[in-house]
Design a protein around this motif. Structure first.
Motif, PDB file in Angstrom:
ATOM      1  N   GLU A  62      19.337  -2.256   1.193  1.00 46.60           N
ATOM      2  CA  GLU A  62      19.575  -0.984   0.542  1.00 46.60           C
ATOM      3  C   GLU A  62      20.069   0.021   1.341  1.00 46.60           C
ATOM      4  OE1 GLU A  62      19.858  -0.290  -2.832  1.00 46.60           O
ATOM      5  OE2 GLU A  62      18.906  -2.002  -3.486  1.00 46.60           O
ATOM      6  N   ILE A  63      20.901   0.969   0.922  1.00 50.67           N
ATOM      7  CA  ILE A  63      21.327   2.175   1.497  1.00 50.67           C
ATOM      8  C   ILE A  63      20.135   2.975   2.331  1.00 50.67           C
ATOM      9  CG2 ILE A  63      22.232   4.463   1.572  1.00 50.67           C
ATOM     10  CD1 ILE A  63      24.689   3.337   0.134  1.00 50.67           C
ATOM     11  N   SER A  64      18.914   2.983   1.502  1.00 52.72           N
ATOM     12  CA  SER A  64      17.708   3.890   1.684  1.00 52.72           C
ATOM     13  C   SER A  64      17.191   3.225   3.107  1.00 52.72           C
ATOM     14  CB  SER A  64      16.910   3.843   0.659  1.00 52.72           C
ATOM     15  OG  SER A  64      16.468   2.605   0.054  1.00 52.72           O
ATOM     16  N   ALA A  65      17.224   1.898   3.051  1.00 53.22           N
ATOM     17  CA  ALA A  65      16.355   1.297   4.272  1.00 53.22           C
ATOM     18  C   ALA A  65      17.358   1.638   5.666  1.00 53.22           C
ATOM     19  CB  ALA A  65      16.437  -0.270   4.129  1.00 53.22           C
ATOM     20  N   ILE A  66      18.862   1.715   5.251  1.00 53.16           N
ATOM     21  CA  ILE A  66      19.525   2.250   6.703  1.00 53.16           C
ATOM     22  C   ILE A  66      19.211   3.566   7.111  1.00 53.16           C
ATOM     23  CG2 ILE A  66      21.869   2.725   7.152  1.00 53.16           C
ATOM     24  CD1 ILE A  66      22.974   0.014   5.942  1.00 53.16           C
ATOM     25  N   MET A  67      19.029   4.341   6.026  1.00 48.47           N
ATOM     26  CA  MET A  67      18.649   5.817   6.324  1.00 48.47           C
ATOM     27  C   MET A  67      17.164   6.028   6.479  1.00 48.47           C
ATOM     28  SD  MET A  67      20.951   7.488   3.404  1.00 48.47           S
ATOM     29  CE  MET A  67      20.688   9.267   3.679  1.00 48.47           C
ATOM     30  N   GLY A  68      16.491   4.935   6.731  1.00 49.58           N
ATOM     31  CA  GLY A  68      15.200   5.107   7.007  1.00 49.58           C
ATOM     32  C   GLY A  68      14.189   5.794   6.054  1.00 49.58           C
ATOM     33  N   LEU A  69      14.560   5.710   4.875  1.00 50.01           N
ATOM     34  CA  LEU A  69      13.907   6.290   3.701  1.00 50.01           C
ATOM     35  C   LEU A  69      13.023   5.166   2.939  1.00 50.01           C
ATOM     36  CD1 LEU A  69      16.719   8.673   2.374  1.00 50.01           C
ATOM     37  CD2 LEU A  69      14.753   9.235   4.075  1.00 50.01           C
ATOM     38  N   SER A  70      12.931   3.834   3.132  1.00 49.06           N
ATOM     39  CA  SER A  70      12.362   2.896   2.544  1.00 49.06           C
ATOM     40  C   SER A  70      12.224   1.771   3.357  1.00 49.06           C
ATOM     41  CB  SER A  70      13.276   2.694   1.007  1.00 49.06           C
ATOM     42  OG  SER A  70      14.422   1.791   1.438  1.00 49.06           O
ATOM     43  N   TYR A  71      11.304   0.856   2.714  1.00 48.60           N
ATOM     44  CA  TYR A  71      11.300  -0.560   3.374  1.00 48.60           C
ATOM     45  C   TYR A  71      11.115  -1.486   2.399  1.00 48.60           C
ATOM     46  CZ  TYR A  71       6.297  -0.755   2.493  1.00 48.60           C
ATOM     47  OH  TYR A  71       5.343  -0.537   1.494  1.00 48.60           O
ATOM     48  N   THR A  72      11.097  -2.729   2.926  1.00 45.52           N
ATOM     49  CA  THR A  72      11.117  -3.769   1.522  1.00 45.52           C
ATOM     50  C   THR A  72      10.031  -5.013   1.967  1.00 45.52           C
ATOM     51  OG1 THR A  72      12.123  -5.390   0.010  1.00 45.52           O
ATOM     52  CG2 THR A  72      13.101  -5.203   2.358  1.00 45.52           C
ATOM     53  N   ILE A  74      10.763  -7.816   1.118  1.00 46.08           N
ATOM     54  CA  ILE A  74      11.735  -8.826   1.268  1.00 46.08           C
ATOM     55  C   ILE A  74      12.432  -8.938   2.770  1.00 46.08           C
ATOM     56  CG2 ILE A  74      13.724 -10.027   0.391  1.00 46.08           C
ATOM     57  CD1 ILE A  74      13.300  -8.181  -2.235  1.00 46.08           C
ATOM     58  N   LYS A  75      11.992 -10.392   3.354  1.00 39.85           N
ATOM     59  CA  LYS A  75      12.508 -10.427   4.694  1.00 39.85           C
ATOM     60  C   LYS A  75      13.791 -10.893   4.519  1.00 39.85           C
ATOM     61  CE  LYS A  75       8.426  -9.912   6.288  1.00 39.85           C
ATOM     62  NZ  LYS A  75       8.103  -8.232   6.281  1.00 39.85           N
ATOM     63  N   ILE A  76      14.602 -10.152   5.218  1.00 40.67           N
ATOM     64  CA  ILE A  76      16.250 -10.238   5.476  1.00 40.67           C
ATOM     65  C   ILE A  76      16.266 -10.659   6.880  1.00 40.67           C
ATOM     66  CG2 ILE A  76      18.435  -9.320   5.370  1.00 40.67           C
ATOM     67  CD1 ILE A  76      17.411  -7.553   2.913  1.00 40.67           C
ATOM     68  N   ASN A  77      16.578 -11.985   7.189  1.00 35.70           N
ATOM     69  CA  ASN A  77      16.747 -11.996   8.685  1.00 35.70           C
ATOM     70  C   ASN A  77      18.152 -12.555   8.701  1.00 35.70           C
ATOM     71  OD1 ASN A  77      16.398 -13.148  11.209  1.00 35.70           O
ATOM     72  ND2 ASN A  77      15.183 -15.002  10.832  1.00 35.70           N
ATOM     73  N   LEU A  78      18.829 -11.701   9.688  1.00 37.34           N
ATOM     74  CA  LEU A  78      20.309 -12.037   9.702  1.00 37.34           C
ATOM     75  C   LEU A  78      20.532 -12.746  11.040  1.00 37.34           C
ATOM     76  CD1 LEU A  78      21.672  -8.357   8.552  1.00 37.34           C
ATOM     77  CD2 LEU A  78      21.560 -10.674   7.070  1.00 37.34           C
TER      78      LEU A  78
END
Length: 169
Positions: A62-72, A74-78
């Motif tokens: 989510e955009i909010s994670a990029i902006m530092g406004l949220s976390y999840t 769900i592990k996203i391992n790129l």
């Protein structure tokens, strides 16, 4: 708008496709070996418009994670994904900021499509192979919607021609 006479429409966004594809599969006498999701995508940076991009890797970042406004949780391992792999990001939005688009690109994403992650999750649940075949219609910037509207008719032709050339339809 994004429909093809040779494919089943599953809906828009993240929720509708999950529900509708699950219903389709539960009512099937025999499960398919592979789900091929087709549609359009927006590009996060320099790649070519009106080109086919294929992937077996979709994520929900989510955009909010990029902006530092949220976390999840769900592990996203790129980090374990090959650099040759096209990564698709999905969410219930279309990015219309060149600045945010650049941040997605820096994370390793190539494009976004609202439904790909949802369809992949259902395919995984049913243990069915997944691939998405997308034609790029726009860049993820302030002109995203207008460029999508302008380029989608040509993208639909390109997708159909590609599928025919691969013997998929």
């Amino acid at each position: 708008m994004e429909s093809f006479e040779f494919a089943k429409a599953v809906g828009i966004g993240m929720v509708e496709p999950a529900i509708n594809l699950t219903k389709i599969l539960l009512n099937s006498k025999k499960l398919p070996k592979k789900i091929i999701f087709i549609g359009s995508c927006g590009l996060y940076k320099d790649e070519k418009l009106l080109k086919i991009y294929t992937s077996t890797q979709a994520f929900n970042y989510e955009i909010s994670a990029i902006m530092g406004l949220s976390y999840t949780p769900i592990k996203i391992n790129l980090s374990n994904v090959s650099q040759k792999t096209i990564l698709i990001n999905s969410s219930n939005f279309i990015t219309n900021s060149a600045e945010i688009s650049k941040k997605f690109k820096n994370l390793g994403f190539t494009a976004e499509n609202m439904e790909a992650y949802s369809v992949q999750c259902v395919a995984n649940l049913f243990k069915i192979d997944f691939e998405c075949i997308l034609c790029s219609t726009n860049y993820c910037d302030e002109n995203a919607h207008e460029n999508f509207i302008q380029n989608y008719p040509k993208a639909k032709e390109i997708i159909t021609k590609y599928l025919k050339s691969k013997g998929i339809i």
